[in-house]
Structures are given as C-alpha cells and as structure tokens.
Write a protein that holds these residues in place. Structure first.
Motif, PDB file in Angstrom:
ATOM      1  N   PRO A  35       0.817  -1.214   0.000  1.00  0.00           N
ATOM      2  CA  PRO A  35       0.000   0.000   0.000  1.00  0.00           C
ATOM      3  C   PRO A  35       0.855   1.271   0.000  1.00  0.00           C
ATOM      4  CG  PRO A  35      -0.035  -1.075   2.159  1.00  0.00           C
ATOM      5  CD  PRO A  35       0.723  -1.978   1.243  1.00  0.00           C
ATOM      6  N   ASN A  36       0.233   2.406  -0.202  1.00  0.00           N
ATOM      7  CA  ASN A  36       0.956   3.682  -0.169  1.00  0.00           C
ATOM      8  C   ASN A  36       1.683   3.810   1.163  1.00  0.00           C
ATOM      9  OD1 ASN A  36      -1.834   5.001  -1.849  1.00  0.00           O
ATOM     10  ND2 ASN A  36       0.178   4.831  -2.723  1.00  0.00           N
ATOM     11  N   GLY A  37       2.922   4.245   1.082  1.00  0.00           N
ATOM     12  CA  GLY A  37       3.681   4.485   2.306  1.00  0.00           C
ATOM     13  C   GLY A  37       4.319   3.247   2.902  1.00  0.00           C
ATOM     14  N   ALA A  38       4.262   2.101   2.195  1.00  0.00           N
ATOM     15  CA  ALA A  38       4.788   0.851   2.757  1.00  0.00           C
ATOM     16  C   ALA A  38       6.318   0.816   2.789  1.00  0.00           C
ATOM     17  CB  ALA A  38       4.263  -0.334   1.956  1.00  0.00           C
ATOM     18  N   GLY A  39       6.952   1.583   1.893  1.00  0.00           N
ATOM     19  CA  GLY A  39       8.416   1.596   1.867  1.00  0.00           C
ATOM     20  C   GLY A  39       9.014   1.178   0.522  1.00  0.00           C
ATOM     21  N   LYS A  40       8.187   1.076  -0.499  1.00  0.00           N
ATOM     22  CA  LYS A  40       8.675   0.628  -1.817  1.00  0.00           C
ATOM     23  C   LYS A  40       9.646   1.652  -2.415  1.00  0.00           C
ATOM     24  CE  LYS A  40       4.479   0.547  -3.509  1.00  0.00           C
ATOM     25  NZ  LYS A  40       3.696   1.007  -2.349  1.00  0.00           N
ATOM     26  N   SER A  41       9.205   2.920  -2.475  1.00  0.00           N
ATOM     27  CA  SER A  41      10.060   3.945  -3.080  1.00  0.00           C
ATOM     28  C   SER A  41      11.350   4.105  -2.286  1.00  0.00           C
ATOM     29  CB  SER A  41       9.341   5.297  -3.131  1.00  0.00           C
ATOM     30  OG  SER A  41       8.220   5.211  -3.946  1.00  0.00           O
ATOM     31  N   THR A  42      11.253   3.994  -0.975  1.00  0.00           N
ATOM     32  CA  THR A  42      12.448   4.119  -0.133  1.00  0.00           C
ATOM     33  C   THR A  42      13.450   3.031  -0.502  1.00  0.00           C
ATOM     34  OG1 THR A  42      11.178   5.121   1.659  1.00  0.00           O
ATOM     35  CG2 THR A  42      13.253   4.076   2.279  1.00  0.00           C
ATOM     36  N   THR A  43      12.974   1.789  -0.613  1.00  0.00           N
ATOM     37  CA  THR A  43      13.865   0.677  -0.975  1.00  0.00           C
ATOM     38  C   THR A  43      14.491   0.915  -2.349  1.00  0.00           C
ATOM     39  OG1 THR A  43      12.346  -0.776   0.198  1.00  0.00           O
ATOM     40  CG2 THR A  43      13.969  -1.849  -1.215  1.00  0.00           C
ATOM     41  N   ASP A 157       9.727   2.623 -10.602  1.00  0.00           N
ATOM     42  CA  ASP A 157       8.838   2.936  -9.481  1.00  0.00           C
ATOM     43  C   ASP A 157       7.446   3.284 -10.017  1.00  0.00           C
ATOM     44  OD1 ASP A 157       7.844   3.464  -7.009  1.00  0.00           O
ATOM     45  OD2 ASP A 157       9.353   4.968  -6.458  1.00  0.00           O
ATOM     46  N   GLU A 158       6.498   2.421  -9.766  1.00  0.00           N
ATOM     47  CA  GLU A 158       5.097   2.582 -10.204  1.00  0.00           C
ATOM     48  C   GLU A 158       4.991   2.975 -11.682  1.00  0.00           C
ATOM     49  OE1 GLU A 158       2.121   3.102  -7.875  1.00  0.00           O
ATOM     50  OE2 GLU A 158       3.172   2.903  -5.967  1.00  0.00           O
ATOM     51  N   PRO A 159       5.564   2.190 -12.588  1.00  0.00           N
ATOM     52  CA  PRO A 159       5.548   2.606 -13.993  1.00  0.00           C
ATOM     53  C   PRO A 159       4.149   2.600 -14.603  1.00  0.00           C
ATOM     54  CG  PRO A 159       6.377   0.364 -13.825  1.00  0.00           C
ATOM     55  CD  PRO A 159       6.220   0.882 -12.421  1.00  0.00           C
TER      56      PRO A 159
HETATM   57  N1  LIG Z   1      11.726  12.325   2.646  1.00  0.00           N
HETATM   58  C1  LIG Z   1      10.902  11.828   3.562  1.00  0.00           C
HETATM   59  N2  LIG Z   1      10.760  12.411   4.772  1.00  0.00           N
HETATM   60  C2  LIG Z   1       9.952  11.874   5.708  1.00  0.00           C
HETATM   61  N3  LIG Z   1       9.214  10.774   5.549  1.00  0.00           N
HETATM   62  C3  LIG Z   1       9.308  10.144   4.364  1.00  0.00           C
HETATM   63  C4  LIG Z   1      10.150  10.639   3.311  1.00  0.00           C
HETATM   64  N4  LIG Z   1      10.046   9.791   2.262  1.00  0.00           N
HETATM   65  C5  LIG Z   1       9.170   8.844   2.638  1.00  0.00           C
HETATM   66  N5  LIG Z   1       8.727   9.044   3.894  1.00  0.00           N
HETATM   67  C6  LIG Z   1       7.786   8.185   4.642  1.00  0.00           C
HETATM   68  O1  LIG Z   1       8.291   6.863   4.644  1.00  0.00           O
HETATM   69  C7  LIG Z   1       7.247   5.911   4.461  1.00  0.00           C
HETATM   70  C8  LIG Z   1       7.548   5.046   3.263  1.00  0.00           C
HETATM   71  O2  LIG Z   1       7.448   5.838   2.104  1.00  0.00           O
HETATM   72  P1  LIG Z   1       7.708   5.289   0.627  1.00  0.00           P
HETATM   73  O3  LIG Z   1       7.607   6.452  -0.295  1.00  0.00           O
HETATM   74  O4  LIG Z   1       8.949   4.497   0.614  1.00  0.00           O
HETATM   75  O5  LIG Z   1       6.471   4.303   0.437  1.00  0.00           O
HETATM   76  P2  LIG Z   1       5.874   3.667  -0.870  1.00  0.00           P
HETATM   77  O6  LIG Z   1       5.586   2.251  -0.517  1.00  0.00           O
HETATM   78  O7  LIG Z   1       6.748   3.914  -2.023  1.00  0.00           O
HETATM   79  O8  LIG Z   1       4.522   4.432  -1.043  1.00  0.00           O
HETATM   80  P3  LIG Z   1       3.788   5.003  -2.366  1.00  0.00           P
HETATM   81  O9  LIG Z   1       3.077   3.822  -2.953  1.00  0.00           O
HETATM   82  O10 LIG Z   1       2.834   6.004  -1.794  1.00  0.00           O
HETATM   83  O11 LIG Z   1       4.828   5.596  -3.255  1.00  0.00           O
HETATM   84  C9  LIG Z   1       5.965   6.734   4.347  1.00  0.00           C
HETATM   85  O12 LIG Z   1       5.331   6.751   5.597  1.00  0.00           O
HETATM   86  C10 LIG Z   1       6.446   8.099   3.959  1.00  0.00           C
HETATM   87  O13 LIG Z   1       5.560   9.087   4.427  1.00  0.00           O
END
Ligand SMILES: Nc1ncnc2c1ncn2[C@@H]1O[C@H](COP(=O)(O)OP(=O)(O)OP(=O)(O)O)[C@@H](O)[C@H]1O
Length: 308
Positions: A35-43, A157-159
């Motif tokens: 789901p949104n915010g799970a950590g995918k983009s971070t990884t 990332d989410e293409p």
């Molecule tokens: N630069 C940042 N500063 C603070 N919090 C962040 C930052 N980037 C991401 N987060 C938080 O880290 C968590 C993981 O975010 P991330 O973008 O990795 O999730 P995601 O799975 O890619 O979500 P999405 O599908 O919405 O892109 C979220 O709670 C987000 O709010």
C-alpha cells in the motif's frame, strides 16, 4: 543480482524500513507490491544509490550501494515515480541529454537513441516536445531514458500508475522485450493483480516489513487447486451436501438457496470424477460452475512469513 540484508531506513522518528531482507536473482522480473507508504520507493531509492540506509546493506551485482555507488549506477537504470518538466527538449534531445550525462560518445548516442525510441514505440514522436507527450508516452520515454546506458538492472517505481488499460498493455509488452534481453527488472505497484501479470516473483511489503515473497507461477498453480464449486440442484439438496462432505477433495460445504457451495482442493480429474459421481447417484444437478480463489488471499496465505 540483488541482495538486501536487514535494511532499515528512518526519517526522523518514522521507521520507513524495518529490517528488509530479500534476494532478487538475475533475469527475474520482480514485482514489489504494497500500500501507499509501505516503503517501496524508499527501498528503490536506496538501490538506486539516491538515499542512504540508516542501517543494513544492499548489493547490486555484488557491489554494496553506499560504498560503491559508481559501480552500482553503471549497472542500474532507475525510473522514478514522477516525471520532471522539460519545456524546451524534444524526445530525442531529452535522451541525448541523458546519454551525454553517462559520457556516451555522440556518435554512439546517434546510434542508440533511434533504437531506444523504437523499443518504446516513440519513433514517431522523436521531434515532439516532451511536455506535449501523453502520460503513457512520457512513461515510455522515461523508460527509454533509464535504458540509455544499457543497464543490467531496471528499477521502475510505479511505472503503470495513471496509465489507461491500453498504455498498460503496451508497457507490459515492452517489459517482456526487456526481460527477453536478460535484464533484471524491479517494478513497484500497489495493485497485486496488475503486477502478477507481468512478474515472475512478487514481494509484498507492509509498514516497512516484507510480509510475503514467492513465485507467481506457484501462486497460480495453488489457485487452481483451491477452487470453489457451485452446484445448483432441483432437489435432494441436503443429501447431496452429505455426499460431498464425504469426499476427500471437498474441504467445506455450505448452502445458498438451491445452490450448494463447496470448497474444492484437487485437480481437474478429481473434479470430473466428482461431477460423474453426482450424476451416477442420480442427483438432479441443474448447473455446475467453478471460481478460483482470490489472488491476494492465496498469495498472502502461502507466502506469509517468508523473508521476514
Ligand atoms: N523524505 C521523507 N521524509 C519523511 N518521511 C518520508 C520521506 N520519504 C518517505 N517518507 C515516509 O516513509 C514511508 C515510506 O514511504 P515510501 O515512499 O517508501 O512508500 P511507498 O511504498 O513507495 O509508497 P507510495 O506507494 O505512496 O509511493 C511513508 O510513511 C512516507 O511518508
């Protein structure tokens, strides 16, 4: 090709990744779902060397991302989930600009760029301004951009987000071509069925933890084994339910009006045998159909706990 070991990332007090561990083998199309915010983009940003982990390690082609970012960047092409604005560049100039950033000589760029535009079906838009392209076209141009230095690994990332069904099909076809070229591809989405169509392996992430990890073909094979049979009878319903309960391939039986609903766990041949038995016993079967289980439920059920 990719190893992730106990990866953690905190933004202040917020723990976005809580000890992620997983391996992605060379040539795999890996779907990263959550789901949104799970950590995918971070990884993905950590793998792309754009973000440093708080602790833990990630390796691409054997290179650790924080100590060998240059080597890692040569190996990966990254497409972020947003697209910048480039007022004055045509599609061709845009790719040329990125090619130059990778120190690809001009003569070589002239050769590669038409091939890339062809690969992403944008040859006819070569001279169009980037900002005039549709979202689907921009996504495909972004994909071409990530391929400019012929990387072994693609991180997308989410293409498919924001694309209409037709553009999704086009994207899927391009990804197939890239897979056939032997590239390792990581794609994220928050929609599991969408990823299951284009990936070999899926990992599910929730709140910074990997909660499931498994091969898509295994999941589909399992789905075939967990069917729900619906049988409509014009009489002897209770008797038929008792008979079904005695069968080892039936795990549960319920009634919905004149329909008997049975959870079936077996192969096609056993299903054929079941219907034959009912007919031979003279049950008045008026209708018989099957539905396969829900992809997400089955996926989570058979892969949970793996990797965590
Ligand atoms: N630069 C940042 N500063 C603070 N919090 C962040 C930052 N980037 C991401 N987060 C938080 O880290 C968590 C993981 O975010 P991330 O973008 O990795 O999730 P995601 O799975 O890619 O979500 P999405 O599908 O919405 O892109 C979220 O709670 C987000 O709010």
């Amino acid at each position: 090709m990719i190893q992730i070991r106990n990866l953690c990332k905190s933004y202040g007090k917020m723990q976005a990744l809580k000890g992620l561990t997983m391996d992605i083998e060379k040539g795999t199309v890996f779907g990263f779902v959550g789901p949104n915010g799970a950590g995918k983009s971070t990884t993905m940003s950590i793998l792309a060397t754009l973000l440093a982990p708080t602790s833990g390690k990630a390796y691409v082609g054997g290179y650790e991302v924080t100590s060998h970012p240059k080597e890692v960047r040569k190996l990966i092409g990254y497409m972020p989930d947003f697209f910048g604005v480039y007022d004055n560049l045509t599609a061709e100039e845009y790719l040329d600009f990125y090619g130059a950033n990778y120190d690809i000589p001009s003569a070589q760029r002239k050769q590669i760029i038409p091939q890339l535009l062809d690969l992403v079906n944008l040859s006819h838009k070569r001279d169009a301004y980037v900002d005039s392209l549709s979202r689907g076209m921009k996504q495909r141009l972004g994909l071409a951009r990530s391929l400019v230095h012929n990387p072994e690994v693609l991180i997308l990332d989410e293409p498919a987000s924001g694309l209409d069904p037709r553009a999704r099909i086009e994207l899927r076809e391009i990804l197939k071509e890239l897979r056939d070229m032997g590239k390792t591809i990581i794609i994220s989405s928050h929609i599991l069925p969408e990823l299951a169509e284009m990936c070999d392996v899926i990992g599910v992430i929730e709140e910074g933890n990997l909660v499931a990890f498994g091969r898509v073909d295994e999941i589909y094979a399992k789905m075939q084994e967990q069917r729900v049979l619906r049988i409509r009878l014009t009489g002897r319903i209770e008797e038929a339910m008792t008979r079904l309960r005695e069968m080892p391939v039936i795990t549960s039986v319920t009634r919905e009006g004149s329909w008997v609903v049975a959870n079936f766990s077996g192969q096609d041949e056993q299903q054929v045998e079941l219907l034959r038995e009912l007919a031979v016993a003279g049950f008045p079967v008026a209708a018989f159909n099957e539905t396969v289980g829900d992809l997400e439920d089955i996926f989570l059920e058979i892969t949970k706990g793996v990797g965590s």
